[in-house]
Design an enzyme around this catalytic site. Structure first.
Site, PDB file in Angstrom:
ATOM      1  N   ARG A  14      14.964  60.257  33.758  1.00 32.03           N
ATOM      2  CA  ARG A  14      15.150  60.907  32.447  1.00 32.03           C
ATOM      3  C   ARG A  14      14.479  60.155  31.315  1.00 32.03           C
ATOM      4  O   ARG A  14      14.345  60.670  30.213  1.00 32.03           O
ATOM      5  CB  ARG A  14      16.652  61.093  32.159  1.00 32.03           C
ATOM      6  CG  ARG A  14      17.421  59.811  32.005  1.00 32.03           C
ATOM      7  CD  ARG A  14      18.928  60.056  32.055  1.00 32.03           C
ATOM      8  NE  ARG A  14      19.521  60.182  30.739  1.00 32.03           N
ATOM      9  CZ  ARG A  14      20.834  60.166  30.507  1.00 32.03           C
ATOM     10  NH1 ARG A  14      21.677  60.042  31.501  1.00 32.03           N
ATOM     11  NH2 ARG A  14      21.307  60.269  29.298  1.00 32.03           N
ATOM     12  N   GLU A  67      28.001  63.783  38.106  1.00 30.15           N
ATOM     13  CA  GLU A  67      26.620  63.579  37.642  1.00 30.15           C
ATOM     14  C   GLU A  67      25.722  63.055  38.744  1.00 30.15           C
ATOM     15  O   GLU A  67      24.604  62.614  38.490  1.00 30.15           O
ATOM     16  CB  GLU A  67      26.588  62.668  36.403  1.00 30.15           C
ATOM     17  CG  GLU A  67      27.328  61.368  36.526  1.00 30.15           C
ATOM     18  CD  GLU A  67      27.338  60.555  35.229  1.00 30.15           C
ATOM     19  OE1 GLU A  67      26.536  60.811  34.315  1.00 30.15           O
ATOM     20  OE2 GLU A  67      28.169  59.626  35.151  1.00 30.15           O
ATOM     21  N   ASN A 126      22.751  65.414  32.299  1.00 31.47           N
ATOM     22  CA  ASN A 126      21.583  64.543  32.074  1.00 31.47           C
ATOM     23  C   ASN A 126      21.269  63.754  33.344  1.00 31.47           C
ATOM     24  O   ASN A 126      20.142  63.738  33.815  1.00 31.47           O
ATOM     25  CB  ASN A 126      21.852  63.564  30.933  1.00 31.47           C
ATOM     26  CG  ASN A 126      22.361  64.246  29.690  1.00 31.47           C
ATOM     27  OD1 ASN A 126      22.089  65.412  29.480  1.00 31.47           O
ATOM     28  ND2 ASN A 126      23.105  63.539  28.867  1.00 31.47           N
ATOM     29  N   ASP A 127      22.302  63.114  33.873  1.00 31.88           N
ATOM     30  CA  ASP A 127      22.077  62.359  35.104  1.00 31.88           C
ATOM     31  C   ASP A 127      22.001  63.270  36.316  1.00 31.88           C
ATOM     32  O   ASP A 127      21.235  63.021  37.239  1.00 31.88           O
ATOM     33  CB  ASP A 127      23.174  61.301  35.288  1.00 31.88           C
ATOM     34  CG  ASP A 127      22.872  60.053  34.464  1.00 31.88           C
ATOM     35  OD1 ASP A 127      21.718  59.599  34.497  1.00 31.88           O
ATOM     36  OD2 ASP A 127      23.769  59.551  33.775  1.00 31.88           O
ATOM     37  N   ARG A 143      31.579  58.025  24.525  1.00 31.47           N
ATOM     38  CA  ARG A 143      30.796  57.069  25.327  1.00 31.47           C
ATOM     39  C   ARG A 143      31.229  55.647  24.942  1.00 31.47           C
ATOM     40  O   ARG A 143      30.645  55.043  24.051  1.00 31.47           O
ATOM     41  CB  ARG A 143      29.302  57.258  25.056  1.00 31.47           C
ATOM     42  CG  ARG A 143      28.706  58.535  25.636  1.00 31.47           C
ATOM     43  CD  ARG A 143      27.212  58.626  25.355  1.00 31.47           C
ATOM     44  NE  ARG A 143      26.530  59.574  26.215  1.00 31.47           N
ATOM     45  CZ  ARG A 143      26.237  60.835  25.871  1.00 31.47           C
ATOM     46  NH1 ARG A 143      26.577  61.296  24.693  1.00 31.47           N
ATOM     47  NH2 ARG A 143      25.596  61.620  26.724  1.00 31.47           N
ATOM     48  N   HIS A 150      18.997  58.362  25.138  1.00 32.50           N
ATOM     49  CA  HIS A 150      20.218  58.247  24.343  1.00 32.50           C
ATOM     50  C   HIS A 150      19.932  58.246  22.845  1.00 32.50           C
ATOM     51  O   HIS A 150      20.779  58.633  22.051  1.00 32.50           O
ATOM     52  CB  HIS A 150      21.021  57.021  24.767  1.00 32.50           C
ATOM     53  CG  HIS A 150      21.785  57.274  26.020  1.00 32.50           C
ATOM     54  ND1 HIS A 150      21.310  56.944  27.260  1.00 32.50           N
ATOM     55  CD2 HIS A 150      22.963  57.915  26.222  1.00 32.50           C
ATOM     56  CE1 HIS A 150      22.177  57.342  28.166  1.00 32.50           C
ATOM     57  NE2 HIS A 150      23.184  57.937  27.571  1.00 32.50           N
ATOM     58  N   ARG A 178      35.412  58.006  28.149  1.00 33.28           N
ATOM     59  CA  ARG A 178      34.761  57.615  29.407  1.00 33.28           C
ATOM     60  C   ARG A 178      34.741  56.098  29.505  1.00 33.28           C
ATOM     61  O   ARG A 178      34.395  55.414  28.542  1.00 33.28           O
ATOM     62  CB  ARG A 178      33.331  58.167  29.428  1.00 33.28           C
ATOM     63  CG  ARG A 178      32.578  57.758  30.688  1.00 33.28           C
ATOM     64  CD  ARG A 178      31.230  58.416  30.759  1.00 33.28           C
ATOM     65  NE  ARG A 178      30.295  57.828  29.814  1.00 33.28           N
ATOM     66  CZ  ARG A 178      29.049  58.269  29.654  1.00 33.28           C
ATOM     67  NH1 ARG A 178      28.628  59.316  30.345  1.00 33.28           N
ATOM     68  NH2 ARG A 178      28.243  57.693  28.795  1.00 33.28           N
ATOM     69  N   CYS A 211      29.479  67.992  29.919  1.00 31.51           N
ATOM     70  CA  CYS A 211      29.288  67.140  28.742  1.00 31.51           C
ATOM     71  C   CYS A 211      27.855  66.612  28.633  1.00 31.51           C
ATOM     72  O   CYS A 211      27.553  65.828  27.739  1.00 31.51           O
ATOM     73  CB  CYS A 211      30.292  65.985  28.718  1.00 31.51           C
ATOM     74  SG  CYS A 211      30.074  64.838  30.077  1.00 31.51           S
TER      75      CYS A 211
HETATM   76  C1  PEP Z   1      25.149  62.751  31.502  1.00 29.85           C
HETATM   77  O1  PEP Z   1      24.624  62.022  32.344  1.00 29.85           O
HETATM   78  O2  PEP Z   1      24.922  63.966  31.434  1.00 29.85           O
HETATM   79  C2  PEP Z   1      26.084  62.201  30.510  1.00 29.85           C
HETATM   80  C3  PEP Z   1      26.774  62.984  29.716  1.00 29.85           C
HETATM   81  O3  PEP Z   1      26.168  60.844  30.388  1.00 29.85           O
HETATM   82  P1  PEP Z   1      25.047  59.924  29.717  1.00 29.85           P
HETATM   83  O4  PEP Z   1      24.074  60.826  29.037  1.00 29.85           O
HETATM   84  O5  PEP Z   1      25.741  59.004  28.785  1.00 29.85           O
HETATM   85  O6  PEP Z   1      24.473  59.221  30.902  1.00 29.85           O
HETATM   86 MG    MG Z   2      25.388  60.014  32.678  1.00 29.70          MG
END
Ligand code: PEP
Ligand code: MG
Length: 538
Positions: A462, A428, A451-452, A293, A188, A329, A499
């Site tokens: 990650r 995700e 990402n997830d 977020r 993050h 979110r 996203c």
């Molecule tokens: C993701 O998981 O791709 C996402 C956008 O949420 P975060 O990165 O906040 O987990």
């Molecule tokens: Mg996520």
């Protein structure tokens, strides 16, 4: 000049002084230094700065509270100039070949202990003062300002690692670049750097004695150059100017539609972490916000943000966006985003543990507070709600039921909100991909969190830097999952966006558009570049 390389989390060039991130708990590390003379010079500069601050404080106190109370700052100046105190600090640096911060802290502690053990009451009282001047000196050594990490000039921030909670506390205008010794490109903190448009490097083994040194961060090469020579400095200044020029060229994309030559429209939205990021959205001509977020609001607080606090923040963003889409979110904490006041138990597998919607559906009072704040904000703009980390239908059904309860409560109290507020979910987890047809019947939109989704599809943490060799951002399984989600959404009239960070990957923009994606949400700084790629497509 010394060069250290790692991985680039965000490109760009930064030139400035290094500041080692001060630890939140005030701990000072003992670090061996190679150049003792330079360390003493740094100490002298910090002392001069501290002296100036004390003089200014004396003058201010003289006006504000009178001479009797202002005196203390004169005493502090005398102590800071005391021969024994200064000799002790310099001796520790020379003898032990250590950093000035450590020498000042040790001297301060030693002198405070000595004063505290004295018979004379006045002298005993000086223990607190010597600690005070020592911490001022340490703060100035670490970048200046009160409390550490409040820099007086923009700096290249170096840290072992940066937790999201630490990153959000920083004054963003004072950070030229992030460089961490650990960390992964998908963290993050890396995401925050992209939002702020500043270079970020991870896994750079920068030595510990670099505080205050001049450096260049080369975000393209993933390198930090410390104490650069004149030629190198000139070369990078030129490159930096070229970069700025390049960005200016992209300004031509502002105000244009995001549409391919054959007429396919894609919404280009931004990812933000709070009200403070909204300026980046406007600056880069984002068409809305595809991911707010909201957990960053919780991360910035010392206690649960109240309904009113949340309402004010959401309302402010909604009003500034003036009718543009704002997808907020609901709380997504857990895993790397830890918040002390939630008192969550330590887990063996936090990424697979108690996080996001799982917390909200267990501690429903927290969820209800947020849902009511979101609904109230919906009266002030085009607000939509999105639930994270969904794996099952019942989670969506339960969340929608709670949303209905929140609506009923507001209705009963005559509080205005949008009755037809849009609701979506993040896709995700692989479970959500496989269930996409069933889930699409329940909601208005999907937003794919790559990402997830990548982490869970490939079973790759990650956050874990040692797995990057196995990490493939373009893994065919993830791309297949995206196509499956788009197709399922469209079968049920549910629009689909991305996203996660992949949404801004220029190598994949055309692929996503051809897959039928309706929206891409990304760091604001990627908007214009992506618009250009889409407008160049047939
Ligand atoms: C993701 O998981 O791709 C996402 C956008 O949420 P975060 O990165 O906040 O987990
Ligand atoms: Mg996520």
């Amino acid at each position: 000049m010394e060069k250290f390389t790692g991985k680039a989390a965000y490109q760009g060039i930064a030139i400035g002084k290094i500041a080692e991130m001060a630890k939140a708990d005030g701990a000072i590390e003992k670090v061996q230094v190679a150049d003792v003379a330079a360390e003493i010079e740094r100490l002298h500069a910090a002392k001069e700065q501290a002296m100036g601050e004390l003089k200014a404080l004396y003058e201010k106190a003289l006006v504000d509270v009178g001479e009797a109370h202002a005196d203390i700052f004169e005493v502090h100046q005398m102590m800071l100039d005391d021969d024994d105190y200064n000799e002790s600090i310099e001796e520790i640096i020379k003898e032990q070949q250590v950093n000035a911060e450590y020498a000042v802290k040790t001297t301060g502690d030693n002198f405070a202990a000595m004063f505290a053990s004295m018979e004379d009451e006045y002298m005993r009282g000086r223990a607190a003062d010597v600690k005070d001047i020592s911490s001022r000196l340490v703060t100035d050594l670490m970048g200046g300002g009160a409390g550490g990490n409040n820099f007086t000039e923009p700096v290249i921030l170096v840290a072992d690692d940066l937790a999201p909670s630490e990153t959000v506390q920083l004054d963003k205008a004072m950070v030229l670049a992030f460089v961490t010794r650990e960390g992964s490109t998908n963290s993050h903190t890396a995401i925050l750097a992209r939002t702020m448009n500043i270079p970020a490097l991870v896994q750079v083994k920068v030595p510990k004695d670099v505080n205050g040194k001049m450096a260049i961060v080369d975000g393209k090469a993933g390198a930090v150059l410390i104490d650069p020579d004149e030629d190198t400095l000139a070369k990078y200044k030129k490159l930096q100017a070229e970069e700025i020029e390049k960005r200016k060229l992209l300004d031509a994309m502002k105000g244009l539609e995001t549409v391919t030559k054959s007429g396919k429209h894609v919404h280009l939205y931004c990812n933000i972490g709070g009200v403070g990021d909204i300026g980046y959205v406007l600056e880069n001509d984002g068409e809305g916000v595809g991911l707010f977020r909201s957990e960053f609001l919780y991360l910035q607080n010392d206690d649960y943000p109240t309904e009113e606090q949340q309402f004010q923040a959401y309302k402010q963003v909604a009003e500034i966006l003036a009718g543009k889409q704002l997808i907020i979110r609901t709380l997504d904490i857990g895993a790397d985003k830890q918040i002390d006041y939630f008192n969550l138990e330590k887990e063996e597998n936090p990424a697979l543990g108690f996080r996001a919607i799982r917390i909200c559906l267990t501690r429903e009072e927290i969820f209800m507070t947020q849902l009511k704040a979101l609904l109230r904000a919906s009266a002030y703009g085009n607000v939509a709600i999105m639930f994270p980390m969904i794996i099952s239908k019942w989670e969506v059904e339960r969340s929608l039921k709670l949303l209905e309860a929140a609506k009923a409560d507001l209705r009963a109290h005559d509080v205005p909100f949008n009755e037809n507020i849009s609701v979506g979910i993040m896709i995700e987890t692989p479970a959500a991909v496989f269930m996409a047809d069933e889930l699409a019947e329940l909601v208005d939109f999907f937003s794919i969190g790559t990402n997830d989704l990548t982490q869970y599809t490939c079973a790759i943490d990650r956050q874990n830097q040692h797995l990057e060799k196995f990490f493939d951002a373009h893994h065919p399984a993830v791309l297949k999952a995206i196509q499956m989600t788009i197709d399922a959404g469209h079968r049920h009239n549910t629009w689909v966006g991305i996203c996660g960070e992949l949404g801004a990957d220029p190598e994949l923009t055309e692929v996503f558009v051809n897959m039928g994606i309706d929206e891409l949400s990304m760091s604001p700084t990627s908007i214009l570049r992506t618009r250009k790629i889409i407008r160049d497509m047939d």
